[in-house]
Design a protein around this motif. Structure first.
Motif, PDB file in Angstrom:
ATOM      1  N   VAL A 296       0.807  -1.237   0.079  1.00  0.00           N
ATOM      2  CA  VAL A 296       0.123  -0.134   0.196  1.00  0.00           C
ATOM      3  C   VAL A 296       0.902   1.182  -0.089  1.00  0.00           C
ATOM      4  O   VAL A 296       1.920   1.239   0.657  1.00  0.00           O
ATOM      5  N   PHE A 297       0.688   2.046  -1.111  1.00  0.00           N
ATOM      6  CA  PHE A 297       1.568   3.312  -1.033  1.00  0.00           C
ATOM      7  C   PHE A 297       0.639   4.487  -0.375  1.00  0.00           C
ATOM      8  O   PHE A 297      -0.576   4.606  -0.943  1.00  0.00           O
ATOM      9  N   ALA A 298       1.324   5.405   0.450  1.00  0.00           N
ATOM     10  CA  ALA A 298       0.785   6.428   0.959  1.00  0.00           C
ATOM     11  C   ALA A 298       0.920   7.499   0.113  1.00  0.00           C
ATOM     12  O   ALA A 298       2.121   8.234   0.045  1.00  0.00           O
ATOM     13  N   GLY A 299       0.023   8.073  -0.773  1.00  0.00           N
ATOM     14  CA  GLY A 299       0.531   9.063  -1.891  1.00  0.00           C
ATOM     15  C   GLY A 299      -0.189  10.469  -1.519  1.00  0.00           C
ATOM     16  O   GLY A 299      -0.958  10.473  -0.571  1.00  0.00           O
ATOM     17  N   ILE A 300       0.163  11.336  -2.347  1.00  0.00           N
ATOM     18  CA  ILE A 300      -0.456  12.454  -2.104  1.00  0.00           C
ATOM     19  C   ILE A 300      -0.944  13.138  -3.590  1.00  0.00           C
ATOM     20  O   ILE A 300      -0.207  13.061  -4.504  1.00  0.00           O
ATOM     21  N   GLU A 301      -2.352  13.528  -3.681  1.00  0.00           N
ATOM     22  CA  GLU A 301      -2.689  14.118  -4.941  1.00  0.00           C
ATOM     23  C   GLU A 301      -3.113  15.633  -4.828  1.00  0.00           C
ATOM     24  O   GLU A 301      -4.226  15.913  -3.975  1.00  0.00           O
ATOM     25  N   GLY A 302      -2.191  16.439  -5.088  1.00  0.00           N
ATOM     26  CA  GLY A 302      -2.583  17.774  -4.911  1.00  0.00           C
ATOM     27  C   GLY A 302      -2.602  18.260  -3.250  1.00  0.00           C
ATOM     28  O   GLY A 302      -1.464  17.837  -2.660  1.00  0.00           O
TER      29      GLY A 302
END
Ligand code: TYD
Ligand code: MG
Length: 466
Positions: A296-302
Motif C-alpha cells: 500500500v502506497f501512501a500518496g499525495i494528490e494535490g
C-alpha cells in the motif's frame, strides 16, 4: 495577392507540414495529417489589409489584485478540481475518452448550478434534444431551468447564447462538432476546432460568462483532439478512468486560476456520477491482504492524501527477453527500480517477467511510490506477503539510497485514519510527527528494505544460487 497554399495539419498535435506524410514528425502518430485551407480562421495569414495598431497602456506588476470571481457548483469534487469553482469570463476545456462521462458530469454540474439560481445554457452538438432530455431525467436534472440547444454552427450558437440575459455558464458539448462559416475546412479538423473554440473564448471574455468546452480525446486522429486548443483556454481538465472500473478521476493539467495538481474523484452509478470524498477507501476496497506482491502506497494528490495498492507479479519467464508490463505507473521508472534492485541489492530479475499494476484504474505520478513498488516486487519474488497494516513511501535514487519526500505527516495521518498502524518511510523526513512509538520504520537504503522483506528468511537466495 499571394498564391493560396494549402497546409497539411496533424489532427492530433496541430503540427503544420508543407506536404502530406503518413506519419506526423511532431507527435509520431500515423494517418493524422489532413489537408486544410489556411484561409479563414486562425492562422489565416496576411490575406487582409493590416489595420493600424492601437497603443495599449503599459502598467506595473504591483497594484490591485482582484480575486477571480467564481461560481460554485456545490459538487465539491468538481469545485476542487477547478480550484474552487468555474471562473467567470474564463474558458475551461474538459477532455476525455468518448463514453467516459463528460456529458454526464456537465449535465449534473449544470443542474446543480441552475438550482443555485444561475442561468446555464447547455449546447449539445452530439446528441439530439430528446437524448439529452433522457439523460437529464436519469440524472434528476429534468426539472431544473437549464436551457438546452442542439446546435453545431458557431455563428448560430453565438447568436443564441448572446441573446437575452447573459448566461452564467455555457457548456459546449463538444468542440469537435463545432463548425464555422468562416473556415473552409471540414468539421472536426484543426482549423474548424480552433476557430470555433476561439469564438467561444472571445464570447466568454467579452460577456463574463464562464465557458466549458468538452473535447474528445481521439486515438484515430480523424477529428482534432483537445490538445490543439489546450494553449488557448484558461484551464484544462482531463476526465480519466478505466472503462472496466467505475471510478472516474477529474485531473487538472493546466489552470490559470488555481493549483494544477488537484484531482476530483467520482464513481459512475446508474444515476450518474457520485462524489467520492475519501478515495483511499475506494482504492483499497478490494484488497487481498494475504497475497504476496501487494504494497500500500501512501500518496499525495494535490492537497489530499490518497492510499492505493501497488500490485506486482514477478514470475520466471519463458521468453528470451523477459516482459515488463506496467499499468498506472511510469514504465521507465519501473525499469529504474529493477536496475537498482539488481545492481545494489543482488535481486536478480533478468530471468523473470515483471508485471506491475496500480489498483482501481488509478494512475500514480509521484516518485514517492518507488518504495512501494520495490516492496511489492521483492514481496512477489520472495513469495512472502507484506504486513497488511503497513504503508510504504519514499523515493529511490540510482545509488540505492532512499530519499525523503514531502508531506510525511499528512501521509501518516491518512494511513492511521484508515487503520494502517505501521509505515516504512525514508530516514530524515522533514515533517515527521512526534510520538512515533516504534510503529514507523525509517529506512535509508534499498538493500535495507530488501533485507527486511526477504532477507531474514533468505527467500531470495535460491534465485541467486542458480
Ligand atoms: P457520457 O457522459 O455520455 O460520456 P461522454 O460524454 O464522455 O462521451 O457517459 C456515457 C457512459 O456513462 C455510458 O456508457 C453510460 C454511462 N452512464 C451511467 O453509467 N450512468 C448514468 O447515469 C449515465 C447518465 C451514464
Ligand atoms: Mg458526451
Amino acid at each position: 495577392m499571394a498564391k493560396v497554399r494549402t497546409q497539411f495539419i496533424c489532427q492530433n498535435c496541430g503540427t503544420v507540414h508543407s506536404r502530406w506524410a503518413g506519419k506526423c514528425d511532431g507527435c509520431g502518430e500515423w494517418n493524422t495529417i489532413v489537408e486544410e485551407d489556411p484561409m479563414g480562421g486562425i492562422g489565416s495569414g496576411p490575406g487582409k489589409v493590416p489595420k493600424k495598431g492601437r497603443a495599449v497602456t503599459l502598467t506595473s506588476l504591483s497594484g490591485e489584485i482582484e480575486e477571480a470571481p467564481r461560481i460554485h457548483t456545490g459538487i465539491s469534487e468538481l469545485d476542487r478540481a477547478t480550484g474552487g469553482g468555474f471562473v467567470r469570463g474564463s474558458a475551461v476545456l474538459i477532455g476525455g475518452d468518448p463514453g467516459i462521462g463528460k456529458s454526464t458530469l456537465l449535465m449534473q454540474a449544470a443542474a446543480a448550478l441552475s438550482r443555485r439560481g444561475h442561468r446555464i445554457i447547455y449546447v449539445s452538438g452530439e446528441e439530439a434534444v430528446a437524448q439529452v432530455r433522457l439523460r437529464a431525467q436519469r440524472l434528476d436534472a429534468a426539472s431544473t431551468d437549464v436551457l438546452l440547444a442542439a446546435e453545431t454552427n458557431v455563428e448560430d450558437i453565438l447568436a443564441t447564447i448572446g441573446e437575452g440575459k447573459r448566461p452564467d455558464l455555457v457548456i459546449i458539448d463538444s468542440i469537435q462538432t463545432l463548425w464555422s462559416d468562416t473556415a473552409d475546412s471540414a468539421p472536426g479538423t484543426v482549423t474548424q476546432v480552433r476557430t470555433g473554440v476561439q469564438a467561444m473564448i472571445r464570447f466568454a471574455k467579452q460577456t463574463g460568462a464562464a465557458m466549458v468546452l468538452v473535447g474528445h480525446v481521439t486515438k484515430e486522429g480523424q477529428i482534432a483532439g483537445p490538445r490543439v486548443v489546450e494553449h488557448m483556454v484558461d484551464a484544462v481538465l482531463y476526465f480519466e478512468g478505466d472503462r472496466g472500473h467505475h471510478y472516474r478521476i477529474l485531473r487538472t493539467v493546466k489552470n490559470r486560476f488555481g493549483p494544477t495538481d488537484e484531482i476530483g474523484v467520482f464513481e459512475m452509478s446508474d444515476r450518474g456520477l457520485r462524489e467520492v470524498s475519501n478515495p483511499s477507501e475506494l482504492f483499497l476496497g478490494e484488497r487481498n491482504e494475504k497475497a504476496p506482491g501487494a504494497a500500500v502506497f501512501a500518496g499525495i494528490e494535490g492537497t489530499r492524501p490518497v492510499l492505493v495498492e501497488v500490485q506486482a507479479l514477478v514470475a520466471p519467464t519463458s521468453l528470451g527477453t523477459p516482459r515488463r508490463a506496467v499499468v498506472g505507473w511510469d514504465s521507465s521508472r519501473l525499469a529504474m527500480i529493477l536496475a537498482v534492485l539488481e545492481a545494489h541489492c543482488g535481486v536478480r530479475l533478468g530471468q523473470h517477467d515483471v508485471y506491475l499494476n496500480v489498483a482501481g484504474g488509478y494512475r500514480i505520478g509521484e516518485p514517492a511510490a518507488d518504495m512501494a513498488v520495490a516492496s511489492a516486487l521483492v514481496s512477489s519474488l520472495a513469495g512472502l506477503a507484506l504486513p497488511a497494516d503497513c504503508v510504504y513511501f519514499g523515493e529511490v535514487s540510482l545509488s540505492g539510497a532512499i530519499r525523503p519526500v514531502a508531506h510525511t505527516a499528512q501521509r501518516l495521518k491518512e494511513a492511521e485514519k484508515l487503520g494502517f498502524s505501521a509505515a516504512i518511510l525514508p530516514a530524515g523526513s522533514a515533517d515527521m510527527p512526534k510520538g512515533n512509538g516504534g510503529r514507523w520504520t525509517e529506512i535509508d537504503s534499498l538493500p535495507d528494505l530488501v533485507a527486511r522483506i526477504a532477507g531474514s528468511r533468505g527467500a531470495l537466495r535460491p534465485a541467486e544460487d542458480d
